[in-house]
Design an enzyme around this catalytic site. Structure first.
Site, PDB file in Angstrom:
ATOM      1  CG  HIS A 222      -1.906  -1.083   1.269  1.00 13.00           C
ATOM      2  ND1 HIS A 222      -1.711  -2.203   2.048  1.00 13.00           N
ATOM      3  CD2 HIS A 222      -3.081  -1.262   0.615  1.00 13.00           C
ATOM      4  CE1 HIS A 222      -2.741  -3.022   1.879  1.00 13.00           C
ATOM      5  NE2 HIS A 222      -3.581  -2.476   1.025  1.00 13.00           N
ATOM      6  N   GLY A 418      -0.834   7.600   2.237  1.00 16.94           N
ATOM      7  CA  GLY A 418      -1.097   8.851   1.552  1.00 16.94           C
ATOM      8  C   GLY A 418      -2.535   9.091   1.144  1.00 16.94           C
ATOM      9  CB  THR A 515      -6.174   5.812  16.226  1.00 20.09           C
ATOM     10  OG1 THR A 515      -6.984   5.821  17.408  1.00 20.09           O
ATOM     11  CG2 THR A 515      -5.248   4.605  16.253  1.00 20.09           C
ATOM     12  N   PRO A 569      -2.701  11.422  11.035  1.00 19.81           N
ATOM     13  CG  PRO A 569      -1.801  10.837   8.970  1.00 19.81           C
ATOM     14  CD  PRO A 569      -1.825  10.424  10.401  1.00 19.81           C
ATOM     15  N   GLY A 570      -5.468  10.904  10.723  1.00 12.41           N
ATOM     16  CA  GLY A 570      -6.895  10.744  10.982  1.00 12.41           C
ATOM     17  C   GLY A 570      -7.369  11.618  12.121  1.00 12.41           C
TER      18      GLY A 570
END
Length: 585
Positions: A222, A418, A515, A569-570
């Site tokens: 990924h 990404g 997270t 990022p989340g």
């Protein structure tokens, strides 16, 4: 760093790819709306469904065929398909099978969505089970303890062997037995990948942290970084001899010793192209690997398989899989007397176009009843609210999220694959584009509709998590007030608590795991205590920033060696959404 490289691009590549695949493979049918490729299955046999994000072709659609998969469900690029897509695939194939086994790659989004789909299928009376595949050894037990081994190219051997067993024996053995075969195969697989660089994802700029003298060992599929960077690119011989085979075979490496191989064992070698290696070089890699296996480990593979099977678009690398056929055969014989050797199942005929050892025959294209795909969202009316004000807040929130996408994507390129920013933007647009259509007099119904649109648009782990949370929020509104009650801060606070509790049933992530939970939990807790949105927003922002000092334990960031000082990022995406709401209050 971002680099401009030449690549072929088409508009709407996923749709075009699936349509082109169906057009060149008459044995299968495409349900374009749900991105499902499927075939006819005999009523007395267990059906197999796999799937995942696009970008790994020919996996998964290429393994749909008699003697292999019954259906494949395709998500967006590197993102899991939604629960709804998977459930519809289950409903389609269950009409002509005795049960359904979901073969799932061990990635957070895939496990979440396929697991939820299985739960919903069982609630509908469909006999459905899940087998999770993980064969990677690059991420050892210490690093991957909470999430387990990643699924790499060994997955296709599970597809093939279990598919052959289901084709030949599931009229006698049931779903539980077919699932047992999948576990036996997986327990005897080890894989490691390596690559000279990352792949080029269609529609996105090429990003890499490597210079022209470096390469990575322990590549996933990924675009996530490998577990080890080599500062000098070795020859193929040295790469395999010093960096790959020891991780597959060293019994002293307790962190990575997942499968034992004895000198007398029948071992299958699979060399898989990640997408950008020439066929000329790939077969050369097979020869080098066989020679080094015999030289250092006294292993002479009983069979070698080579091909482009589990890719990462045009990833300039390859993976090596070893399968202990002897130990798998011994385990199978304990329960299935008819199976002389797992090698017989491996080499049974299949019509799956992605399998490299085959003679494909034609069969009539399957059909399906479109009505089984229809889903009516009908929840109890509860909680009157100011729809005009909520629409204004949602518009501000989604605008802020879209504005922040480049920053979120930049963070995810460092710790993930990404796609986080793109995925969140897809969810944001799904809200704004459907807001007028879904806006109801009752907040419970509006939230249920929002949840459905987010799940359909986002996919991936975040899509599933947000969909579950918002569904839980709808449930909370129903539990806290009736049809004639108006939602106030107290009701909304209780509903938030119920939504968070619902979400925690489906993810093991908790505060401190780096997270989005690190932003969500303090937001819910603070709003519940103070009923003050701004204070709750500040707590969420504080929690999101703290993830830069935490070790990631879930998602693809958990496979990256060093994510310190880079916030999740989340979590940042959630904060930007809340920032947009806060700006209008």
């Amino acid at each position: 760093m971002s680099v401009e490289i030449k690549s072929f691009e088409v508009s709407d590549p996923l749709t075009a790819s699936l349509k082109g695949f169906a057009e060149t493979n008459p044995n299968v049918e495409l349900i374009l709306k749900e991105k499902i490729i499927f075939r006819n299955t005999d009523k007395g046999k267990v059906a197999l469904i796999s799937g995942g994000g696009a970008g790994h072709e020919p996996t998964h659609a290429g393994f749909v065929g008699a003697g292999c998969l019954s259906a494949a469900v395709c998500g967006d690029i590197f993102a899991s398909p939604s629960t709804k897509q998977i459930l519809n695939a289950i409903k389609v194939v269950s009409k002509s099978s005795s049960g359904v086994l979901l073969i799932v790659k061990n990635y957070t989004g895939d496990v979440l969505h396929f697991g939820l789909a299985a739960e919903r299928a069982r609630a509908l009376g469909i006999d459905c089970s899940v087998a999770v595949v993980g064969d990677d050894v690059a991420v050892g037990r210490n690093k991957g303890g909470l999430v387990g081994r990643r699924a790499l190219a060994g997955t296709v051997l599970v597809h093939k062997i279990v598919g052959a067993f289901a084709e030949s024996y599931s009229d006698k053995y049931g779903l539980e037995d077919v699932s047992k075969v999948a576990k036996i195969v997986n327990d005897n697989l080890v894989t490691i990948g390596s690559s000279l660089d990352h792949c080029k994802v269609p529609g996105r700029p090429f990003e890499t942290e490597l210079n022209d003298k470096q390469m990575e060992v322990g590549m996933g599929i990924h675009n996530e970084p490998g577990v080890h960077v080599l500062d000098k690119i070795p020859s193929v011989d040295k790469l395999i001899e010093e960096h790959m085979l020891p991780k597959l075979l060293d019994p002293k490496d307790e962190d990575r010793h997942f499968v034992s191989f004895d000198e007398k064992d029948d071992v299958v070698l699979l060399v898989n192209n990640l997408g950008g290696v020439s066929n000329f070089m790939l077969t050369a890699i097979v020869d080098v690997t066989k020679r080094l296996l015999e030289k250092h480990y006294n292993i002479v593979p009983v069979q070698s398989i080579c091909g482009t099977l589990m890719t990462s678009f045009n990833g300039n690398g390859f993976s090596i899989t070893l399968f202990n056929a002897s130990k798998a055969s011994e385990a199978l014989k304990k329960d299935f007397d008819e199976v002389e050797s797992v090698l017989d199942l491996l080499n049974e005929h299949t019509e799956a176009p992605g399998w490299p050892i085959k003679n494909v025959t034609m069969d009539a294209a399957p059909t399906y009843d479109e009505s089984i795909l229809e889903e009516v969202i009908d929840v109890q009316k509860a909680g009157k609210y100011d729809s005009e004000k909520v629409s204004e807040l949602l518009k501000s929130a989604t605008d802020q999220l879209i504005k922040s996408e480049p920053h979120i994507t930049h963070l995810d390129n460092q710790v993930g694959d990404g796609d986080c920013g793109y995925t969140l933007v897809a969810g944001a647009k799904a809200i704004t584009e459907n807001l007028e259509k879904i806006s109801s007099e009752y907040l419970s119904q509006t939230l249920a509709e929002v949840s459905d649109h987010i799940e359909s648009a986002m996919g991936g782990t975040s899509g599933g998590l947000y969909s579950i949370f918002i569904s839980g929020l709808s449930k909370g509104i129903i539990e806290q007030c009736g049809e004639s009650d108006t939602v106030n801060a107290d009701i909304f606070a209780k509903a938030l608590e119920i939504a968070y509790g619902t979400l925690c049933k489906y993810t093991r992530a908790r505060p401190g795991d780096s997270t989005m939970i690190d932003a969500l939990e303090p937001f819910v807790k603070e709003f519940s205590a103070t009923k003050d949105f701004h204070k709750a927003f500040l707590k969420a922002e504080e929690g999101a920033q703290s993830t830069g000092n935490l070790e990631a334990k879930f998602g693809r960031a958990s496979y990256v060696e060093d994510t310190e000082e880079i916030p999740d990022p989340g979590a940042i995406g959630l904060v930007e959404f809340l920032r947009g709401v806060d700006s209008k209050l």
